[in-house]
Design a protein around this motif. Structure first.
Motif, PDB file in Angstrom:
ATOM      1  N   ALA A  77       0.950  -1.234   0.042  1.00 13.38           N
ATOM      2  CA  ALA A  77       0.073  -0.210   0.024  1.00 13.38           C
ATOM      3  C   ALA A  77       0.863   1.370   0.058  1.00 13.38           C
ATOM      4  O   ALA A  77       0.577   2.319  -0.759  1.00 13.38           O
ATOM      5  N   ALA A  78       2.151   1.075   0.797  1.00 14.93           N
ATOM      6  CA  ALA A  78       3.029   2.347   0.918  1.00 14.93           C
ATOM      7  C   ALA A  78       3.430   2.637  -0.744  1.00 14.93           C
ATOM      8  O   ALA A  78       3.484   3.829  -0.954  1.00 14.93           O
ATOM      9  N   GLY A  80       1.920   2.143  -3.631  1.00 13.82           N
ATOM     10  CA  GLY A  80       1.009   2.749  -4.451  1.00 13.82           C
ATOM     11  C   GLY A  80       0.721   4.205  -3.906  1.00 13.82           C
ATOM     12  O   GLY A  80       0.587   4.887  -4.804  1.00 13.82           O
ATOM     13  N   VAL A  81       0.630   4.326  -2.625  1.00  7.45           N
ATOM     14  CA  VAL A  81       0.331   5.835  -2.294  1.00  7.45           C
ATOM     15  C   VAL A  81       1.585   6.498  -2.541  1.00  7.45           C
ATOM     16  O   VAL A  81       1.608   7.697  -2.871  1.00  7.45           O
ATOM     17  N   THR A  82       2.810   6.124  -2.302  1.00  3.24           N
ATOM     18  CA  THR A  82       3.918   7.092  -2.559  1.00  3.24           C
ATOM     19  C   THR A  82       3.851   7.455  -4.205  1.00  3.24           C
ATOM     20  O   THR A  82       4.279   8.668  -4.408  1.00  3.24           O
ATOM     21  N   PHE A  84       1.355   7.673  -6.083  1.00  2.00           N
ATOM     22  CA  PHE A  84       0.398   8.649  -6.242  1.00  2.00           C
ATOM     23  C   PHE A  84       0.640  10.026  -5.868  1.00  2.00           C
ATOM     24  O   PHE A  84       0.433  10.580  -6.639  1.00  2.00           O
ATOM     25  N   LEU A  85       1.306  10.127  -4.768  1.00  2.00           N
ATOM     26  CA  LEU A  85       1.833  11.542  -4.290  1.00  2.00           C
ATOM     27  C   LEU A  85       2.752  11.814  -5.347  1.00  2.00           C
ATOM     28  O   LEU A  85       2.789  13.362  -5.603  1.00  2.00           O
ATOM     29  N   TYR A 200       0.265   1.061  -9.585  1.00  2.00           N
ATOM     30  CA  TYR A 200      -0.270   2.242  -9.768  1.00  2.00           C
ATOM     31  C   TYR A 200       0.080   2.841 -11.215  1.00  2.00           C
ATOM     32  O   TYR A 200      -0.737   3.521 -11.845  1.00  2.00           O
ATOM     33  N   ASP A 204      -2.453   3.948 -13.935  1.00  2.00           N
ATOM     34  CA  ASP A 204      -2.661   5.197 -14.113  1.00  2.00           C
ATOM     35  C   ASP A 204      -2.384   6.080 -15.307  1.00  2.00           C
ATOM     36  O   ASP A 204      -2.712   6.854 -15.866  1.00  2.00           O
TER      37      ASP A 204
END
Length: 237
Positions: A77-78, A80-82, A84-85, A200, A204
């Motif tokens: 999850a980290a 994917g979120v990283t 994303f940011l 991601y 994306d």
């Protein structure tokens, strides 16, 4: 041949596929009629299929084997979120280097994992080198076209920069071989972090670019990219 030299050569060869992809894109710009829109989208989708095969066949299976379930989920999850940011930051900066950052963001951790696999005596090192090469060719193609369209850098400068970035592969591979290979938990976390980020990026950036109305070639490109990864995995096994 010493194993460390093999790691260096494999990582260098995988990195060299970035400037090779860029040269291919340069030729396509000089002769735009020879490739056509369908095959350009095929190349984009092929890269996406190769990336997903790396996640499904190497990075996630090896990563989850080294971590507990909560830790594995958190690392994935980290990642994917990283990414994303990072994507949001690049968009706000209106940077034309999105594909370039994406290429390096998956290339470096995968090269580290390649070296660590050899250090741990695992049989996935050769497979990972093969998958990285498959990924970097279309990513080099796409990143060159994105940077060239921006007009901020001369095309020769872009290709030279890609050649320099290829040298990051051996550095990352040897770091994995001599250092991170001793810490399997760290390597598992890195693999899953990279997997989340790559997934991601695929949905994306790569998958939307691959879409083309009234043609089936891009979807076949994704299948072909994953298929080559699957064949490589079976041969390595």
């Amino acid at each position: 041949m010493p194993e460390s030299i093999l790691v260096l050569l494999l990582a260098l060869g995988a990195g060299a596929s970035m400037p090779v992809g860029a040269l291919f894109a340069r030729f396509d710009q000089l002769h735009p009629a020879w490739l056509g829109s369908e095959w350009r989208h095929f190349i984009v989708a092929f890269g996406g299929g190769a990336l997903i095969s790396a996640i499904a066949l190497v990075l996630v299976p090896d990563g989850v084997a080294k971590l507990s379930t909560p830790a594995a989920g958190l690392c994935f999850a980290a990642g994917g979120v990283t990414f994303f940011l990072l994507d949001i930051a690049l968009n706000r900066l209106q940077s034309a280097a999105g594909q370039l950052v994406a290429m390096l963001s998956d290339f470096i951790p995968e090269a580290i994992a390649l070296g660590a696999a050899f250090a741990a005596g695992e049989n996935t090192g050769l497979l990972l080198a093969f998958l990285i090469t498959l990924q970097n060719l279309p990513e080099g193609f796409n990143a060159f076209e994105e940077l060239a369209r921006s007009g901020k850098l001369a095309q020769g400068t872009i290709i030279t920069a890609f050649c320099a970035m290829a040298l990051l592969g051996p550095a990352a591979g040897l770091a994995g071989y001599f250092w991170l290979g001793q810490y399997p938990t760290v390597m598992g976390a890195l693999m899953l972090f990279a997997s989340g980020g790559i997934l991601y990026l695929v949905f994306d950036d790569i998958a939307p670019q691959a879409k083309l109305e009234n043609t089936w070639m891009p979807a076949l490109g994704a299948v072909a990219g994953f298929l080559l990864g699957l064949i490589g995995s079976m041969l390595a096994g």
